[in-house]
Design a protein around this motif. Structure first.
Motif, PDB file in Angstrom:
ATOM      1  N   LYS A   2       0.666  -1.442   0.105  1.00 18.20           N
ATOM      2  CA  LYS A   2       0.297  -0.066   0.256  1.00 18.20           C
ATOM      3  C   LYS A   2       0.751   1.205  -0.139  1.00 18.20           C
ATOM      4  O   LYS A   2       0.565   1.745  -0.326  1.00 18.20           O
ATOM      5  CB  LYS A   2      -1.155   0.031   1.610  1.00 18.20           C
ATOM      6  CG  LYS A   2      -1.632  -0.974   1.310  1.00 18.20           C
ATOM      7  CD  LYS A   2      -2.485  -1.638   2.153  1.00 18.20           C
ATOM      8  CE  LYS A   2      -3.685  -2.553   2.379  1.00 18.20           C
ATOM      9  NZ  LYS A   2      -4.498  -2.349   3.692  1.00 18.20           N
ATOM     10  N   ASN A 236       2.604  -0.121   6.577  1.00 17.30           N
ATOM     11  CA  ASN A 236       2.435  -1.883   6.180  1.00 17.30           C
ATOM     12  C   ASN A 236       3.644  -2.575   6.490  1.00 17.30           C
ATOM     13  O   ASN A 236       4.862  -2.233   6.675  1.00 17.30           O
ATOM     14  CB  ASN A 236       2.166  -1.473   4.405  1.00 17.30           C
ATOM     15  CG  ASN A 236       3.019  -0.495   3.745  1.00 17.30           C
ATOM     16  OD1 ASN A 236       4.147  -1.503   3.627  1.00 17.30           O
ATOM     17  ND2 ASN A 236       3.392   0.177   3.519  1.00 17.30           N
ATOM     18  N   ASN A 253       4.089 -10.200   4.138  1.00 20.08           N
ATOM     19  CA  ASN A 253       3.936 -10.201   3.252  1.00 20.08           C
ATOM     20  C   ASN A 253       3.679  -9.739   1.545  1.00 20.08           C
ATOM     21  O   ASN A 253       3.101  -9.514   1.273  1.00 20.08           O
ATOM     22  CB  ASN A 253       3.265  -8.479   3.340  1.00 20.08           C
ATOM     23  CG  ASN A 253       2.085  -8.007   3.425  1.00 20.08           C
ATOM     24  OD1 ASN A 253       1.036  -9.281   3.480  1.00 20.08           O
ATOM     25  ND2 ASN A 253       1.176  -7.234   3.103  1.00 20.08           N
ATOM     26  N   ASP A 491      -6.682  -8.854   4.449  1.00 22.71           N
ATOM     27  CA  ASP A 491      -6.427  -7.661   5.476  1.00 22.71           C
ATOM     28  C   ASP A 491      -6.513  -7.585   5.961  1.00 22.71           C
ATOM     29  O   ASP A 491      -5.816  -7.264   7.442  1.00 22.71           O
ATOM     30  CB  ASP A 491      -7.899  -6.545   4.915  1.00 22.71           C
ATOM     31  CG  ASP A 491      -7.548  -5.750   3.299  1.00 22.71           C
ATOM     32  OD1 ASP A 491      -6.356  -6.249   2.606  1.00 22.71           O
ATOM     33  OD2 ASP A 491      -8.681  -5.236   2.854  1.00 22.71           O
ATOM     34  N   GLU A 494      -2.802  -8.867   6.679  1.00 22.92           N
ATOM     35  CA  GLU A 494      -1.891  -7.662   7.222  1.00 22.92           C
ATOM     36  C   GLU A 494      -2.378  -7.605   8.488  1.00 22.92           C
ATOM     37  O   GLU A 494      -1.204  -7.079   9.151  1.00 22.92           O
ATOM     38  CB  GLU A 494      -2.184  -7.033   5.982  1.00 22.92           C
ATOM     39  CG  GLU A 494      -0.792  -6.400   5.543  1.00 22.92           C
ATOM     40  CD  GLU A 494      -1.831  -5.523   4.243  1.00 22.92           C
ATOM     41  OE1 GLU A 494      -1.128  -4.234   5.082  1.00 22.92           O
ATOM     42  OE2 GLU A 494      -1.849  -5.955   3.536  1.00 22.92           O
ATOM     43  N   GLN A 495      -3.289  -6.814   8.974  1.00 23.74           N
ATOM     44  CA  GLN A 495      -3.324  -6.164  10.103  1.00 23.74           C
ATOM     45  C   GLN A 495      -2.868  -7.117  11.387  1.00 23.74           C
ATOM     46  O   GLN A 495      -2.419  -6.170  11.663  1.00 23.74           O
ATOM     47  CB  GLN A 495      -4.883  -5.538  10.195  1.00 23.74           C
ATOM     48  CG  GLN A 495      -5.643  -4.271   9.403  1.00 23.74           C
ATOM     49  CD  GLN A 495      -4.496  -3.173   8.815  1.00 23.74           C
ATOM     50  OE1 GLN A 495      -4.001  -2.962   9.806  1.00 23.74           O
ATOM     51  NE2 GLN A 495      -4.145  -3.246   7.913  1.00 23.74           N
ATOM     52  N   LEU A 498       1.013  -6.773  11.235  1.00 25.51           N
ATOM     53  CA  LEU A 498       1.430  -5.523  11.619  1.00 25.51           C
ATOM     54  C   LEU A 498       1.634  -4.809  12.925  1.00 25.51           C
ATOM     55  O   LEU A 498       2.353  -4.703  13.137  1.00 25.51           O
ATOM     56  CB  LEU A 498       0.502  -4.610  10.661  1.00 25.51           C
ATOM     57  CG  LEU A 498       1.036  -3.316  10.704  1.00 25.51           C
ATOM     58  CD1 LEU A 498       2.614  -3.161  10.163  1.00 25.51           C
ATOM     59  CD2 LEU A 498       0.387  -2.361   9.937  1.00 25.51           C
TER      60      LEU A 498
END
Length: 542
Positions: A2, A236, A253, A491, A494-495, A498
């Motif tokens: 992103k 990200n 990722n 999503d 990834e969240q 992170l």
């Protein structure tokens, strides 16, 4: 990725928005041969014109006018119409409604002549709807040879593999060619010198020593402990201090291949080793403590105000603007306030086993330029579009007339080899009124080796070439492929990654919990994602 997408969109003015080209759903040309057939078309048939016959009607090609320009009598448009024997028309459009309007047109049966850069899932959707024309490979290679050569430089001998379905091609592939090796690691060269280090760090240990000196050794000479080793952003996970993960051959990722198996860096053992390093750097105040909340503009501010001595960013920002894209880059801004300023640039630092690199952006960021189904029955018009798209971005004469006007009348090359506009065309408003630099046709095929030959100083081109060559081409090998399972879980995974990584680096969670993190990642859908990824890889491996 992103962060990289955002930076690119900012730099290039919403390049990745879908553009649609209005046309008649019934076609309107005279070509009758089926795509890929050996039958002759009207384009290559012998002339049957008799004396006194009316002139043949010129095909009309439609393009979008995105910026409210109205001067159709510009140097570039005239040159294109004369060279290819066509007429052009431009339809005004708003950038933020393209996708909606495209879908409405298709739903109403008014299939546009062409549209550009849908995502790969949308690409497949258009094929399922039966609205896209096949583009015979032989037509592309006959009428767009310079474009094909550019594709092959970055995608290899089969540049159509990402857009081929059932042996057929339905899009002209698009690339962001400088994305494949764009991110590099820059160190303040003047700071290295000030703290007694005589070369750019090459290993993780040397990097840690440099960052420690940047924090504790007063590199800016102001007598205060107000500088940090490195800044960055946790926007990200794939670009959060990627060079440290690269030193352990673990790139979060993104999908990579090791010994025939698809892997994800965030759950590899090397990721834990990288996090241990980052945790130590955070504890020792080597990392900008605001990295968690930094956005792109914050990172730039930290660099330009001398708050940090190292950063991962696009390599051209570390060079004078006149070395590549033109304009003012970080280098120019820092040099203006500090004559001794320099950057030392590397493609990564080596870890214990010699691994190094930085996560990059897959060059095939979207599918490509698609044509409406009706053009399968209008070979002459399809060919005309191919010719115009090739010429507008690869033919020096057409490219110059579109972007700069008439050589020695509106522009010239100065003694440094850079385009310089001649008065009154040095005024941007005058150029706009003349239609100079406002019509890009597709705007999708940006060969930067070619384009920057107009914006970079001749004496600095080797510097840019050598700097770019330091980049590592570490990319997500499955980025162009449709992955429905991954799309569903992306999503959430990834969240989760992170936030957990931030907690590991800042000490809110112990790294003893890394194995638990991996187990949770898999249970949250990661196992299904990896199963799908392996299947996609196996089905598409060359």
């Amino acid at each position: 990725m992103k962060k990289k997408k955002t930076l690119w969109r900012t730099a290039m003015g919403s390049l990745t928005l879908i553009v649609f080209m209005a046309g008649c759903s019934s076609g309107g040309g005279n070509g009758t041969a089926e795509p890929g057939s050996s039958e002759s078309t009207d384009e290559d048939a012998p002339s049957t014109k008799q004396e006194g016959d009316a002139p043949a009607e010129k095909p009309v090609l439609t393009f979008w006018n995105l910026d409210g320009q109205t001067n159709m009598d510009s140097y570039g448009i005239r040159a294109i119409e004369e060279k290819f024997g066509i007429e052009t028309q431009f339809v005004a459009a708003a950038r933020d409604t393209f996708t909606e309007t495209l879908n409405l047109q298709i739903a109403s049966g008014e299939i546009p002549d062409w549209w550009k850069e849908p995502s790969f899932p949308d690409y497949d959707k258009f094929l399922q709807q039966g609205v896209a024309a096949e583009i015979p490979q032989e037509l592309i290679e006959e009428h767009m040879p310079r474009y094909v050569e550019w594709l092959k430089r970055f995608l290899g001998d089969d540049p159509y593999r990402y857009v081929r379905r059932d042996g057929k091609i339905y899009a002209l592939p698009v690339l962001w060619d400088i994305g494949i090796d764009g991110m590099q690691l820059g160190f303040r060269g003047d700071w290295l010198k000030n703290v007694g280090i005589d070369k750019a760090p090459e290993t993780l240990e040397e990097m840690e020593a440099a960052l420690t000196a940047f924090r504790n050794g007063d590199p800016d000479g102001n007598g205060q402990k107000d500088t940090y080793g490195i800044t960055g952003s946790a926007g990200n996970v794939e670009s959060m201090f990627s060079s440290v993960f690269g030193a352990f051959d673990a790139y979060p990722n993104i999908f990579r291949e090791k010994d025939g198996r698809v892997v994800r860096g965030e759950i590899e053992p090397g990721a834990k080793q990288a996090l241990e390093v980052l945790k130590r750097w955070h504890d020792n105040e080597l990392i900008d403590p605001e990295f968690v909340v930094n956005k792109g503009n914050n990172v730039e501010d930290k660099v330009l105000t001398g708050k940090a001595g190292a950063v991962e960013y696009y390599w051209w920002s570390f060079l004078p603007g006149s070395a590549f894209l033109g304009g003012e880059q970080w280098y120019d801004k820092l040099k203006a306030g500090n004559p001794d300023f320099t950057w030392e640039i590397v493609g990564g630092v080596k870890g214990p086993e010699g691994a190094y690199g930085i996560s990059q952006y897959h060059p095939s960021f979207a599918s490509g330029v698609m044509f409406g189904k009706q053009l399968e029955q209008d070979r002459a018009k399809l060919v005309a579009y191919l010719q115009v798209f090739e010429a507008s971005q690869f033919d020096p004469d057409i490219y110059e007339k579109l972007n700069f006007g008439e050589k020695d009348k509106t522009w010239k090359l100065n003694d440094k080899g850079i385009v310089e506009f001649i008065a009154p065309y040095d005024d941007e408003q005058v150029r706009k009124r003349e239609g100079i630099g406002v019509y890009s046709m597709t705007g999708s095929f940006n060969d930067y080796d070619f384009q920057t030959s107009y914006t970079s100083e001749a004496d600095l081109r080797e510097l840019a070439k050598g700097t770019r060559a330091k980049g590592t081409r570490v990319i997500d090998i499955l980025a162009p492929y449709n992955k429905p399972v991954y799309n569903e879980y992306q999503d959430k995974l990834e969240q989760f990654t992170l936030q957990t990584y931030i907690d590991f680096v800042t000490g809110r969670k112990s790294l003893d919990e890394f194995d638990r993190f991996v187990d949770e990642w898999k249970k949250m859908g990661g196992d299904l994602v990896m199963e799908e990824a392996q299947k996609v890889y196996d089905e598409n491996r060359s």
